[in-house]
Design a protein around this motif. Sequence first.
Motif, PDB file in Angstrom:
ATOM      1  N   MET A   1       0.847  -1.173   0.000  1.00  0.00           N
ATOM      2  CA  MET A   1       0.000   0.000   0.000  1.00  0.00           C
ATOM      3  C   MET A   1       0.892   1.235   0.000  1.00  0.00           C
ATOM      4  O   MET A   1       1.937   1.263   0.624  1.00  0.00           O
ATOM      5  CB  MET A   1      -0.899   0.011   1.241  1.00  0.00           C
ATOM      6  N   GLU A   2       0.469   2.245  -0.695  1.00  0.00           N
ATOM      7  CA  GLU A   2       1.220   3.484  -0.813  1.00  0.00           C
ATOM      8  C   GLU A   2       0.272   4.639  -0.490  1.00  0.00           C
ATOM      9  O   GLU A   2      -0.837   4.702  -1.004  1.00  0.00           O
ATOM     10  CB  GLU A   2       1.746   3.609  -2.239  1.00  0.00           C
ATOM     11  N   VAL A  29      -5.665  -1.383  -8.931  1.00  0.00           N
ATOM     12  CA  VAL A  29      -5.544  -0.854  -7.573  1.00  0.00           C
ATOM     13  C   VAL A  29      -6.835  -0.139  -7.180  1.00  0.00           C
ATOM     14  O   VAL A  29      -7.606   0.292  -8.036  1.00  0.00           O
ATOM     15  CB  VAL A  29      -4.366   0.152  -7.450  1.00  0.00           C
TER      16      VAL A  29
END
Length: 74
Positions: A1-2, A29
Amino acid sequence: MEVLKLTTKIDESGYLNLNIPTQLAAMEVNVVVVLNPVSSEKKQQPSYDFSDLVGRLTWQGDEVAMQRNLRDEW
């Protein structure tokens, strides 16, 4: 996860265009967008001036020695 945080502008027609490079590989995503308007006004000035209540202490002596004495009391 970003997690990405940025400030950008919405164009005249009301569209928000995002072109963000990531370190992720080509994949599907989920994207969550939170729009938080940025106020162009400067921060409000306090309604009361506390300068008449503010004082300044003057210290005479060795601050480090006093700190050590107080700490040694424990």
